[in-house]
Design an enzyme around this catalytic site. Structure first.
Site, PDB file in Angstrom:
ATOM      1  N   PHE A 126      -0.507   1.740 -14.092  1.00 41.22           N
ATOM      2  CA  PHE A 126      -1.834   2.071 -14.678  1.00 41.22           C
ATOM      3  C   PHE A 126      -2.845   1.870 -13.549  1.00 41.22           C
ATOM      4  O   PHE A 126      -2.627   0.743 -13.147  1.00 41.22           O
ATOM      5  CB  PHE A 126      -2.065   0.947 -15.891  1.00 41.22           C
ATOM      6  CG  PHE A 126      -3.592   1.552 -16.401  1.00 41.22           C
ATOM      7  CD1 PHE A 126      -3.570   2.267 -17.421  1.00 41.22           C
ATOM      8  CD2 PHE A 126      -4.587   0.814 -16.281  1.00 41.22           C
ATOM      9  CE1 PHE A 126      -4.721   2.794 -18.192  1.00 41.22           C
ATOM     10  CE2 PHE A 126      -5.774   0.692 -17.011  1.00 41.22           C
ATOM     11  CZ  PHE A 126      -5.959   1.960 -17.799  1.00 41.22           C
ATOM     12  N   ASP A 190       1.510  -8.164 -14.528  1.00 43.41           N
ATOM     13  CA  ASP A 190       0.575  -7.602 -15.647  1.00 43.41           C
ATOM     14  C   ASP A 190       1.421  -7.373 -16.900  1.00 43.41           C
ATOM     15  O   ASP A 190       2.384  -6.579 -16.833  1.00 43.41           O
ATOM     16  CB  ASP A 190      -0.058  -6.277 -15.235  1.00 43.41           C
ATOM     17  CG  ASP A 190      -1.207  -5.853 -16.226  1.00 43.41           C
ATOM     18  OD1 ASP A 190      -1.014  -5.845 -17.352  1.00 43.41           O
ATOM     19  OD2 ASP A 190      -2.102  -5.148 -15.567  1.00 43.41           O
ATOM     20  N   TYR A 213      -5.959  -5.901 -26.484  1.00 40.83           N
ATOM     21  CA  TYR A 213      -6.263  -5.002 -27.444  1.00 40.83           C
ATOM     22  C   TYR A 213      -5.024  -3.894 -27.795  1.00 40.83           C
ATOM     23  O   TYR A 213      -5.245  -2.953 -28.564  1.00 40.83           O
ATOM     24  CB  TYR A 213      -7.439  -4.140 -27.160  1.00 40.83           C
ATOM     25  CG  TYR A 213      -7.614  -3.931 -25.634  1.00 40.83           C
ATOM     26  CD1 TYR A 213      -6.878  -2.604 -25.169  1.00 40.83           C
ATOM     27  CD2 TYR A 213      -8.313  -4.231 -24.564  1.00 40.83           C
ATOM     28  CE1 TYR A 213      -6.852  -2.286 -23.910  1.00 40.83           C
ATOM     29  CE2 TYR A 213      -8.324  -3.930 -23.329  1.00 40.83           C
ATOM     30  CZ  TYR A 213      -7.627  -2.979 -22.833  1.00 40.83           C
ATOM     31  OH  TYR A 213      -7.678  -2.452 -21.557  1.00 40.83           O
ATOM     32  N   LYS A 214      -3.982  -4.015 -27.058  1.00 39.18           N
ATOM     33  CA  LYS A 214      -2.948  -3.234 -27.337  1.00 39.18           C
ATOM     34  C   LYS A 214      -1.995  -3.748 -28.502  1.00 39.18           C
ATOM     35  O   LYS A 214      -2.557  -3.679 -29.528  1.00 39.18           O
ATOM     36  CB  LYS A 214      -2.283  -2.973 -26.091  1.00 39.18           C
ATOM     37  CG  LYS A 214      -2.904  -2.164 -24.945  1.00 39.18           C
ATOM     38  CD  LYS A 214      -2.283  -1.945 -23.549  1.00 39.18           C
ATOM     39  CE  LYS A 214      -3.606  -1.137 -22.581  1.00 39.18           C
ATOM     40  NZ  LYS A 214      -3.195  -1.510 -21.247  1.00 39.18           N
ATOM     41  N   ARG A 360       3.463  10.202 -25.030  1.00 43.12           N
ATOM     42  CA  ARG A 360       3.624   8.901 -25.153  1.00 43.12           C
ATOM     43  C   ARG A 360       3.553   8.400 -26.632  1.00 43.12           C
ATOM     44  O   ARG A 360       2.535   8.948 -27.173  1.00 43.12           O
ATOM     45  CB  ARG A 360       2.530   8.048 -24.295  1.00 43.12           C
ATOM     46  CG  ARG A 360       2.920   7.180 -23.243  1.00 43.12           C
ATOM     47  CD  ARG A 360       1.917   6.590 -22.745  1.00 43.12           C
ATOM     48  NE  ARG A 360       0.723   6.269 -23.009  1.00 43.12           N
ATOM     49  CZ  ARG A 360      -0.082   5.322 -22.840  1.00 43.12           C
ATOM     50  NH1 ARG A 360       0.269   4.211 -22.236  1.00 43.12           N
ATOM     51  NH2 ARG A 360      -1.197   5.127 -23.513  1.00 43.12           N
TER      52      ARG A 360
HETATM   53  C1  LIG Z   1      -4.606  -1.577 -20.482  1.00 35.27           C
HETATM   54  C2  LIG Z   1      -4.180  -1.951 -18.947  1.00 35.27           C
HETATM   55  C3  LIG Z   1      -5.389  -2.271 -18.216  1.00 35.27           C
HETATM   56  C4  LIG Z   1      -6.734  -2.533 -18.795  1.00 35.27           C
HETATM   57  O1  LIG Z   1      -7.653  -2.796 -17.912  1.00 35.27           O
HETATM   58  P1  LIG Z   1      -9.171  -3.122 -18.304  1.00 35.27           P
HETATM   59  O2  LIG Z   1      -9.810  -4.090 -17.287  1.00 35.27           O
HETATM   60  O3  LIG Z   1      -9.305  -3.613 -19.784  1.00 35.27           O
HETATM   61  O4  LIG Z   1     -10.005  -1.573 -18.599  1.00 35.27           O
HETATM   62  C5  LIG Z   1      -5.074  -2.942 -16.855  1.00 35.27           C
HETATM   63  N1  LIG Z   1      -3.699  -2.693 -16.523  1.00 35.27           N
HETATM   64  C6  LIG Z   1      -2.713  -2.341 -17.144  1.00 35.27           C
HETATM   65  C7  LIG Z   1      -1.502  -2.325 -16.504  1.00 35.27           C
HETATM   66  C8  LIG Z   1      -2.903  -1.628 -18.303  1.00 35.27           C
HETATM   67  O5  LIG Z   1      -1.848  -1.385 -19.160  1.00 35.27           O
END
Ligand SMILES: *Cc1c(COP(=O)(O)O)cnc(C)c1O
Length: 401
Positions: A126, A190, A213-214, A360
């Site tokens: 991501f 992460d 939030y996921k 996905r």
């Molecule tokens: C969802 C996600 C984020 C989200 O980052 P925000 O700072 O909340 O926008 C970051 N890293 C990964 C790997 C994610 O899946």
């Protein structure tokens, strides 16, 4: 052997987690397979947020800092997230966003390895994690970002996701952490795509970050968290020296003096209204057996792979087939992935598309049923048969895919 729809319903009838579904708000006419992007709301969240607005904010006004526990929220919420990631009390601080927590973790790690100048991150991740790494390297002269799996003696820190957002591949946290640390580097995990989906254990890592939030269902924009291994408490430095990280925030001293322990990594005023929604979500996870969540997650994803894989001859599984190497999502590649995802949404199945060619599907075991998996796979097969890539209604890109 593939299950029939009746057999799926029978599995739902004996599912030990089935009762949790009633605790979430879900549309009647849609199957929600995007909980890996934004989890569905707990039914209790609306009342909990309303109470924070009416009773805490409205009733107490500024007094809420003391009477409603606002001041303590970053650590109190961190302590409730800790068991979900294998951490203990006083090791996790909640607040801000994942991107901010990534910055804090990387900056602290670089300070702890001053003789090394390389941050390693994965190109396939991501992007925000990698973007933050590049921004930090550019801010500090002489640093560079290199691709995983480079682990040379110039590496200060390695930043990786436990579950890769696009393919749903799960990495072996214990093995990678040990390898990185044996090479003298620090490890930052992460866990955005793993926390809440199965038991996570980042206790051996140096730092970990994640969002809520996921799979944790904390709501859009809910606060992130940062784990700091206790062996770094007192030595790791927080680059974002906001007043909340001060030893005595309400002493209003003219100069910064860090708080001890993980509170030294807090930054700002707590997101009180967002924490109210997260409170409702964590209350559910405190009653859920994450081993059972993992078992059901693997059953759902295996079933979906089995039922959906033959939907079209050009459809390719992007997720590892081996259950241990899988997060809680299934990804396929198809050259017409985007119009297929759009047409599928119109058929009542919400998945998502990730460029260039990934379809996905996230499976949140607390609110999805086996029969939902069956129906979603059936819909996918029907959508492929209709070849929606010939229809301009589906090929035109929306702002958010
Ligand atoms: C969802 C996600 C984020 C989200 O980052 P925000 O700072 O909340 O926008 C970051 N890293 C990964 C790997 C994610 O899946």
């Amino acid at each position: 052997m593939t299950l029939s729809r009746d057999e799926c319903q029978a599995l739902d009838a004996t599912d030990p987690l089935a009762g949790f579904r009633a605790e979430f708000t879900l549309p009647d006419d849609r199957i929600y397979l995007a909980g890996n992007s934004l989890g569905a709301p707990p039914k209790s969240a609306a009342a909990r947020v309303a109470r924070a607005v009416e009773r805490e904010w409205g009733g107490e006004l500024v007094g809420g800092w003391n009477t409603a526990g606002w001041f303590a929220q970053p650590l109190a919420m961190g302590d409730r997230i800790a068991p979900l990631i294998g951490a203990g009390p006083g090791q996790v601080v909640a607040g801000n966003t994942t991107s901010i927590a990534v910055f804090q973790a990387l900056a602290a790690a670089l300070k702890l390895r001053p003789d090394r100048r390389v941050i390693v991150a994965d190109l396939g991740e991501f992007p925000t994690d990698r973007y933050i790494a590049e921004g930090l390297a550019a801010l500090l002269d002489g640093y560079e970002v290199r691709d995983w799996p480079h682990v040379g003696d110039d590496v200060a820190v390695v930043l990786l996701s436990e579950v890769v957002y696009s393919t749903g591949e799960r990495r072996d946290v214990a093995e990678v952490t040990a390898r990185v640390q044996a090479a003298g580097a620090l490890m930052v995990w992460d866990v955005c795509h793993s926390v809440g989906a199965f038991p996570v254990d980042v206790s051996a890592a140096d730092f970990a970050v994640g969002c809520t939030y996921k799979y944790l269902n904390g709501g859009p924009g809910s606060p992130a968290f940062l784990y700091v291994n206790p062996r770094h408490h007192g030595t790791a430095r927080n680059a974002l020296t906001g007043w909340y990280a001060h030893a005595e925030p309400f002493a209003f001293e003219p100069s910064f003096r860090p708080a001890e322990g993980v509170r030294g990594f807090a930054v700002s005023t707590p997101h009180v209204l967002s924490f109210a929604a997260l409170d409702a979500a964590l209350e559910i996870f405190e009653r859920a057996d994450l081993a059972a969540v993992r078992a059901k997650s693997l059953a759902l994803t295996s079933l979906f792979i089995e039922l959906a894989e033959s939907a079209h001859p050009d459809l390719r599984l992007a997720t590892p087939r081996e259950p241990a190497r899988r997060g809680s999502q299934v990804s396929f590649r198809h050259p017409h992935g985007y119009p297929v995802v759009r047409a599928l949404a119109e058929r009542g199945v919400q998945g998502d598309f990730r460029a260039p060619d990934i379809l996905r599907f996230g499976f949140a075991p607390l609110y999805l049923r086996y029969v939902d998996v069956y129906d979603a796979a059936t819909a996918l097969t029907e959508v492929f048969a209709a070849e929606p890539w010939h229809d301009e209604r589906y090929t035109r890109r929306l702002a958010v895919t």
